[in-house]
Write an enzyme that holds these catalytic residues in place. Structure first.
Site, PDB file in Angstrom:
ATOM      1  N   HIS A 104      -7.985  -3.016   8.209  1.00 39.06           N
ATOM      2  CA  HIS A 104      -8.934  -3.791   9.003  1.00 39.06           C
ATOM      3  C   HIS A 104      -8.499  -3.809  10.460  1.00 39.06           C
ATOM      4  O   HIS A 104      -7.376  -3.439  10.803  1.00 39.06           O
ATOM      5  CB  HIS A 104      -9.020  -5.214   8.451  1.00 39.06           C
ATOM      6  CG  HIS A 104      -9.478  -5.280   7.021  1.00 39.06           C
ATOM      7  ND1 HIS A 104     -10.680  -5.829   6.651  1.00 39.06           N
ATOM      8  CD2 HIS A 104      -8.899  -4.850   5.868  1.00 39.06           C
ATOM      9  CE1 HIS A 104     -10.823  -5.735   5.334  1.00 39.06           C
ATOM     10  NE2 HIS A 104      -9.744  -5.146   4.844  1.00 39.06           N
ATOM     11  N   ASP A 145      -2.430  -4.969   4.051  1.00 33.22           N
ATOM     12  CA  ASP A 145      -1.327  -5.414   3.220  1.00 33.22           C
ATOM     13  C   ASP A 145      -0.230  -4.353   3.318  1.00 33.22           C
ATOM     14  O   ASP A 145      -0.510  -3.173   3.534  1.00 33.22           O
ATOM     15  CB  ASP A 145      -1.764  -5.536   1.767  1.00 33.22           C
ATOM     16  CG  ASP A 145      -2.719  -6.703   1.525  1.00 33.22           C
ATOM     17  OD1 ASP A 145      -3.189  -7.304   2.508  1.00 33.22           O
ATOM     18  OD2 ASP A 145      -3.007  -6.983   0.347  1.00 33.22           O
ATOM     19  N   SER A 155      -0.183   4.536   2.413  1.00 33.39           N
ATOM     20  CA  SER A 155       0.234   5.302   3.574  1.00 33.39           C
ATOM     21  C   SER A 155       0.824   4.377   4.623  1.00 33.39           C
ATOM     22  O   SER A 155       1.456   3.384   4.280  1.00 33.39           O
ATOM     23  CB  SER A 155      -0.938   6.108   4.154  1.00 33.39           C
ATOM     24  OG  SER A 155      -0.457   7.078   5.058  1.00 33.39           O
TER      25      SER A 155
END
Length: 300
Positions: free
Chosen positions: A156, A82, A263
């Site tokens: 991911h 995200d 980050s």
């Protein structure tokens, strides 16, 4: 003056507080305050009872319901996290655009050893770029995704690929929020980062997790020896590991790692010249959503 601040020590202190169990009387109001401030969608989590999360770390590493993040099917590249799209596009002359008008060196960012060159041999950024290509008819692209504090903090795999190598660069922990990124040239080359490189269906592929202020810990699930933001490490040095056997990621969207607070993920990958990006700068994106596909291949 900003770079002289003790941001690494402050990030280690944050990491310590991150794991502290919150006392019951303040747990729910504190987490609800954070959820409200950053518009976190707790209903997407498998466990949506805020009182269940005993620490900030527990909350940030919450698991999401699979149906909230469907993985785009087919031979394509999907978002690893995200976040917000900061920049994307083709890498030219060995330079990556950080923001409009500000570039940084691909060679310095990856610093991967090339098989056809001596270790101390001087090569240009442009030659370095071309040397990474496995198919000379392809080109290199990049995509930068910024994870804000309120975003889901796990990342991911964006593709099916094979991880051969890891380089861990010890560096600064400057903020990677868009305002700072547009202010400090070459910020991604200054910050601590972990580069995972290998190959995918089109050739070279890399995923880099960039550390930032209050993100002293980058965890990668298959790499248990990785330890970031250590006290005794010299800035500008790096450690590397070759995975033998290589790590085969056989499923897009497979859990790869996590940050503490927020980050940046930088993807650098080889692909044909007819690639199409399905994104825009400034766009909010969720992991599993389509990033790019090739005209010569079906999206589905």
């Amino acid at each position: 003056m900003y770079t002289m601040l003790p941001l690494r020590a402050a990030s280690r202190a944050w990491g310590w507080m991150f794991t502290l169990e919150l006392p019951q009387p303040i747990r729910t109001p504190l987490l609800n305050l954070f959820i409200s401030k950053y518009n976190c969608k707790l209903e997407e989590a498998i466990i949506d009872d805020v009182n269940h999360y005993k620490s900030l770390g527990d909350f940030f590493s919450r698991q999401l319901k699979k149906e909230t993040r469907p993985i785009h099917p087919g031979k394509c590249l999907v978002s690893p996290s995200d976040g917000t799209i900061l920049h994307f596009g083709r890498i030219e002359n060995g330079l990556i655009e950080q923001v409009k008008g500000i570039t940084y060196s691909l060679k310095s960012f990856l610093a991967l050893k090339l098989a056809n060159f001596e270790e101390n041999q001087l090569i240009t950024d442009e030659v370095y770029e071309k040397s990474l290509l496995q198919n000379k008819d392809n080109v290199l692209y990049h995509c930068v995704i910024y994870l804000a504090p309120g975003d889901y903090h796990k990342f991911h795999s964006p593709a099916e690929w094979t991880v051969h190598h890891r380089r861990h660069f010890h560096g600064e922990l400057l903020s990677v929020c868009p305002g700072i990124v547009s202010w400090i040239a070459g910020l991604f080359n200054l910050n601590e980062r972990v580069v995972y490189s290998g190959e995918w269906q089109h050739g070279f592929f890399s995923l880099t997790a960039v550390g930032a202020t209050n993100v002293g810990s980058i965890r990668v699930y298959f790499d248990e020896t990785l330890e970031t933001n250590r006290k005794k490490c010299k800035k500008g040095t790096c450690e590397e590991m070759h995975f033998n056997p290589p790590v085969n990621v056989t499923e897009k969207g497979h859990p790869f790692g996590e940050f503490n607070l927020g980050s940046t993920i930088v993807l650098i990958f080889e692909a044909p010249k007819d690639i199409n990006f399905n994104i825009a700068v400034g766009q909010k994106i969720k992991y599993g959503e389509l990033l790019s596909f090739c005209n010569s291949q079906s999206m589905l």
